[in-house]
Design a protein around this motif. Structure first.
Motif, PDB file in Angstrom:
ATOM      1  N   MET A   1     -10.907 -45.646 -69.920  1.00 13.29           N
ATOM      2  CA  MET A   1     -10.359 -44.431 -69.382  1.00 13.29           C
ATOM      3  C   MET A   1      -9.016 -44.185 -70.062  1.00 13.29           C
ATOM      4  SD  MET A   1      -9.416 -43.572 -65.363  1.00 13.29           S
ATOM      5  CE  MET A   1     -11.011 -43.994 -64.758  1.00 13.29           C
ATOM      6  N   ARG A   2      -8.824 -42.994 -70.615  1.00 12.96           N
ATOM      7  CA  ARG A   2      -7.570 -42.682 -71.309  1.00 12.96           C
ATOM      8  C   ARG A   2      -6.524 -42.110 -70.363  1.00 12.96           C
ATOM      9  NH1 ARG A   2      -8.786 -39.849 -76.994  1.00 12.96           N
ATOM     10  NH2 ARG A   2      -9.303 -38.112 -75.660  1.00 12.96           N
ATOM     11  N   TRP A   3      -6.945 -41.399 -69.343  1.00 13.27           N
ATOM     12  CA  TRP A   3      -6.027 -40.857 -68.361  1.00 13.27           C
ATOM     13  C   TRP A   3      -6.783 -40.639 -67.053  1.00 13.27           C
ATOM     14  CZ3 TRP A   3      -7.129 -35.949 -66.473  1.00 13.27           C
ATOM     15  CH2 TRP A   3      -7.990 -35.162 -67.229  1.00 13.27           C
ATOM     16  N   PHE A   4      -6.050 -40.426 -65.978  1.00 15.06           N
ATOM     17  CA  PHE A   4      -6.673 -40.164 -64.687  1.00 15.06           C
ATOM     18  C   PHE A   4      -5.896 -39.055 -63.992  1.00 15.06           C
ATOM     19  CE2 PHE A   4      -3.767 -43.736 -64.172  1.00 15.06           C
ATOM     20  CZ  PHE A   4      -2.946 -43.299 -63.142  1.00 15.06           C
ATOM     21  N   LYS A   5      -6.533 -38.427 -63.034  1.00  9.08           N
ATOM     22  CA  LYS A   5      -5.912 -37.342 -62.285  1.00  9.08           C
ATOM     23  C   LYS A   5      -4.973 -37.938 -61.230  1.00  9.08           C
ATOM     24  CE  LYS A   5     -10.121 -34.796 -63.034  1.00  9.08           C
ATOM     25  NZ  LYS A   5     -11.423 -34.452 -62.485  1.00  9.08           N
ATOM     26  N   HIS A   6      -3.770 -37.425 -61.197  1.00 10.82           N
ATOM     27  CA  HIS A   6      -2.767 -37.876 -60.232  1.00 10.82           C
ATOM     28  C   HIS A   6      -2.479 -36.711 -59.293  1.00 10.82           C
ATOM     29  CE1 HIS A   6       1.103 -40.096 -59.199  1.00 10.82           C
ATOM     30  NE2 HIS A   6       1.241 -38.921 -58.612  1.00 10.82           N
ATOM     31  N   MET A   7      -2.877 -36.846 -58.049  1.00  6.43           N
ATOM     32  CA  MET A   7      -2.673 -35.784 -57.076  1.00  6.43           C
ATOM     33  C   MET A   7      -1.184 -35.685 -56.743  1.00  6.43           C
ATOM     34  SD  MET A   7      -5.814 -34.943 -56.877  1.00  6.43           S
ATOM     35  CE  MET A   7      -5.870 -33.774 -55.555  1.00  6.43           C
ATOM     36  N   VAL A   8      -0.637 -34.474 -56.793  1.00 10.23           N
ATOM     37  CA  VAL A   8       0.791 -34.299 -56.544  1.00 10.23           C
ATOM     38  C   VAL A   8       1.167 -34.634 -55.102  1.00 10.23           C
ATOM     39  CG1 VAL A   8       1.124 -32.632 -58.392  1.00 10.23           C
ATOM     40  CG2 VAL A   8       0.567 -31.813 -56.095  1.00 10.23           C
ATOM     41  N   SER A   9       0.213 -34.639 -54.219  1.00 10.01           N
ATOM     42  CA  SER A   9       0.495 -34.954 -52.821  1.00 10.01           C
ATOM     43  C   SER A   9       0.206 -36.427 -52.492  1.00 10.01           C
ATOM     44  CB  SER A   9      -0.324 -34.042 -51.904  1.00 10.01           C
ATOM     45  OG  SER A   9      -1.706 -34.259 -52.113  1.00 10.01           O
ATOM     46  N   SER A  10       0.046 -37.258 -53.495  1.00  9.79           N
ATOM     47  CA  SER A  10      -0.326 -38.650 -53.233  1.00  9.79           C
ATOM     48  C   SER A  10       0.721 -39.387 -52.408  1.00  9.79           C
ATOM     49  CB  SER A  10      -0.625 -39.403 -54.526  1.00  9.79           C
ATOM     50  OG  SER A  10       0.513 -39.450 -55.342  1.00  9.79           O
ATOM     51  N   ALA A  11       1.984 -39.042 -52.526  1.00  7.64           N
ATOM     52  CA  ALA A  11       3.028 -39.710 -51.740  1.00  7.64           C
ATOM     53  C   ALA A  11       2.853 -39.446 -50.244  1.00  7.64           C
ATOM     54  CB  ALA A  11       4.407 -39.261 -52.193  1.00  7.64           C
ATOM     55  N   ASP A  12       2.142 -38.368 -49.906  1.00 12.28           N
ATOM     56  CA  ASP A  12       1.909 -38.038 -48.508  1.00 12.28           C
ATOM     57  C   ASP A  12       0.591 -38.589 -47.980  1.00 12.28           C
ATOM     58  OD1 ASP A  12       4.309 -36.596 -48.350  1.00 12.28           O
ATOM     59  OD2 ASP A  12       3.349 -34.818 -49.201  1.00 12.28           O
ATOM     60  N   ASP A  13      -0.166 -39.266 -48.844  1.00 17.08           N
ATOM     61  CA  ASP A  13      -1.397 -39.913 -48.411  1.00 17.08           C
ATOM     62  C   ASP A  13      -1.067 -40.923 -47.320  1.00 17.08           C
ATOM     63  OD1 ASP A  13      -4.351 -40.808 -49.066  1.00 17.08           O
ATOM     64  OD2 ASP A  13      -3.120 -42.645 -49.020  1.00 17.08           O
ATOM     65  N   GLU A  14      -1.871 -40.993 -46.283  1.00 17.10           N
ATOM     66  CA  GLU A  14      -1.594 -41.868 -45.141  1.00 17.10           C
ATOM     67  C   GLU A  14      -1.419 -43.328 -45.552  1.00 17.10           C
ATOM     68  OE1 GLU A  14      -3.997 -43.296 -41.218  1.00 17.10           O
ATOM     69  OE2 GLU A  14      -4.005 -41.137 -41.622  1.00 17.10           O
ATOM     70  N   LYS A  15      -2.323 -43.831 -46.381  1.00 19.14           N
ATOM     71  CA  LYS A  15      -2.250 -45.231 -46.785  1.00 19.14           C
ATOM     72  C   LYS A  15      -1.053 -45.491 -47.701  1.00 19.14           C
ATOM     73  CE  LYS A  15      -7.222 -45.864 -46.352  1.00 19.14           C
ATOM     74  NZ  LYS A  15      -8.473 -46.099 -47.066  1.00 19.14           N
ATOM     75  N   LEU A  16      -0.816 -44.603 -48.659  1.00 18.30           N
ATOM     76  CA  LEU A  16       0.334 -44.778 -49.550  1.00 18.30           C
ATOM     77  C   LEU A  16       1.650 -44.624 -48.797  1.00 18.30           C
ATOM     78  CD1 LEU A  16      -0.745 -43.077 -52.889  1.00 18.30           C
ATOM     79  CD2 LEU A  16      -0.472 -45.501 -52.395  1.00 18.30           C
ATOM     80  N   SER A  17       1.662 -43.781 -47.788  1.00 23.93           N
ATOM     81  CA  SER A  17       2.850 -43.634 -46.962  1.00 23.93           C
ATOM     82  C   SER A  17       3.150 -44.936 -46.221  1.00 23.93           C
ATOM     83  CB  SER A  17       2.647 -42.486 -45.972  1.00 23.93           C
ATOM     84  OG  SER A  17       3.769 -42.350 -45.139  1.00 23.93           O
ATOM     85  N   LYS A  18       2.120 -45.589 -45.726  1.00 26.21           N
ATOM     86  CA  LYS A  18       2.307 -46.880 -45.050  1.00 26.21           C
ATOM     87  C   LYS A  18       2.768 -47.951 -46.032  1.00 26.21           C
ATOM     88  CE  LYS A  18      -0.934 -46.018 -41.297  1.00 26.21           C
ATOM     89  NZ  LYS A  18      -2.220 -46.365 -40.681  1.00 26.21           N
ATOM     90  N   LEU A  19       2.251 -47.904 -47.250  1.00 23.51           N
ATOM     91  CA  LEU A  19       2.695 -48.845 -48.273  1.00 23.51           C
ATOM     92  C   LEU A  19       4.173 -48.624 -48.583  1.00 23.51           C
ATOM     93  CD1 LEU A  19       2.060 -51.067 -50.377  1.00 23.51           C
ATOM     94  CD2 LEU A  19       1.421 -49.226 -51.951  1.00 23.51           C
ATOM     95  N   THR A  20       4.588 -47.375 -48.686  1.00 23.59           N
ATOM     96  CA  THR A  20       5.989 -47.056 -48.942  1.00 23.59           C
ATOM     97  C   THR A  20       6.861 -47.475 -47.763  1.00 23.59           C
ATOM     98  OG1 THR A  20       5.305 -45.211 -50.346  1.00 23.59           O
ATOM     99  CG2 THR A  20       7.590 -45.209 -49.619  1.00 23.59           C
ATOM    100  N   ASP A  21       6.363 -47.306 -46.547  1.00 19.31           N
ATOM    101  CA  ASP A  21       7.107 -47.780 -45.377  1.00 19.31           C
ATOM    102  C   ASP A  21       7.339 -49.289 -45.455  1.00 19.31           C
ATOM    103  OD1 ASP A  21       7.178 -45.231 -44.280  1.00 19.31           O
ATOM    104  OD2 ASP A  21       5.567 -45.611 -42.825  1.00 19.31           O
ATOM    105  N   ALA A  22       6.336 -50.009 -45.912  1.00 24.31           N
ATOM    106  CA  ALA A  22       6.412 -51.470 -45.963  1.00 24.31           C
ATOM    107  C   ALA A  22       7.233 -51.979 -47.146  1.00 24.31           C
ATOM    108  CB  ALA A  22       5.004 -52.067 -46.018  1.00 24.31           C
ATOM    109  N   HIS A  23       7.133 -51.322 -48.307  1.00 23.33           N
ATOM    110  CA  HIS A  23       7.744 -51.855 -49.536  1.00 23.33           C
ATOM    111  C   HIS A  23       8.630 -50.862 -50.278  1.00 23.33           C
ATOM    112  CE1 HIS A  23       5.448 -55.600 -49.367  1.00 23.33           C
ATOM    113  NE2 HIS A  23       4.402 -54.874 -49.029  1.00 23.33           N
ATOM    114  N   GLY A  24       8.888 -49.706 -49.704  1.00 21.02           N
ATOM    115  CA  GLY A  24       9.741 -48.717 -50.362  1.00 21.02           C
ATOM    116  C   GLY A  24       9.083 -48.166 -51.628  1.00 21.02           C
ATOM    117  N   LEU A  25       9.902 -47.581 -52.462  1.00 25.20           N
ATOM    118  CA  LEU A  25       9.377 -47.027 -53.712  1.00 25.20           C
ATOM    119  C   LEU A  25       8.827 -48.111 -54.629  1.00 25.20           C
ATOM    120  CD1 LEU A  25      11.842 -44.141 -54.597  1.00 25.20           C
ATOM    121  CD2 LEU A  25       9.447 -43.968 -53.912  1.00 25.20           C
ATOM    122  N   GLU A  26       9.272 -49.348 -54.437  1.00 19.43           N
ATOM    123  CA  GLU A  26       8.700 -50.453 -55.210  1.00 19.43           C
ATOM    124  C   GLU A  26       7.203 -50.574 -54.924  1.00 19.43           C
ATOM    125  OE1 GLU A  26      10.070 -54.905 -56.431  1.00 19.43           O
ATOM    126  OE2 GLU A  26      10.056 -54.464 -54.279  1.00 19.43           O
TER     127      GLU A  26
END
Length: 106
Positions: A1-26
């Motif tokens: 795969m050379r590239w993939f689609k990155h949804m601009v709203s991914s930071a608001d995804d429920e699971k990614l939001s929980k990951l950010t809550d747990a580990h910050g932007l890291e």
């Protein structure tokens, strides 16, 4: 795969939001780097996993092997991907990545 689609709203995804809550932007950066590493392995056969030693994962993520493991375990608990640890290796599998692959790989 050379590239993939990155949804601009991914930071608001429920699971990614929980990951950010747990580990910050890291945690958010960890997730996207894991996506990049697995996406690089996707080919015509539809492989959706990557397996490396914890030391190699840590080097690619610029994290210690123990922190890599902790963050991967958090991602697995949140359902972002599945992870298997065996001896000194870590295998990450994310079948959902296929729906974001580029037209070149499809």
């Amino acid at each position: 795969m050379r590239w993939f689609k990155h949804m601009v709203s991914s930071a608001d995804d429920e699971k990614l939001s929980k990951l950010t809550d747990a580990h910050g932007l890291e945690g958010y950066g960890f997730w996207w780097r894991i996506v990049e590493i697995v996406a690089e392995k996707v080919g015509p056969d539809g492989q959706t996993s990557a397996e490396f030693s914890l030391r190699k994962w840590g080097a690619m993520l610029v994290l210690s092997p123990s922190k890599t493991r902790r963050m991967a375990e958090t991602c697995a608990k949140l359902g972002l991907f599945s992870v298997v640890f065996f001896e000194n290796t870590m295998t990450v599998n994310m079948p959902n990545i296929l729906k974001f692959r580029d037209e070149y790989t499809e």
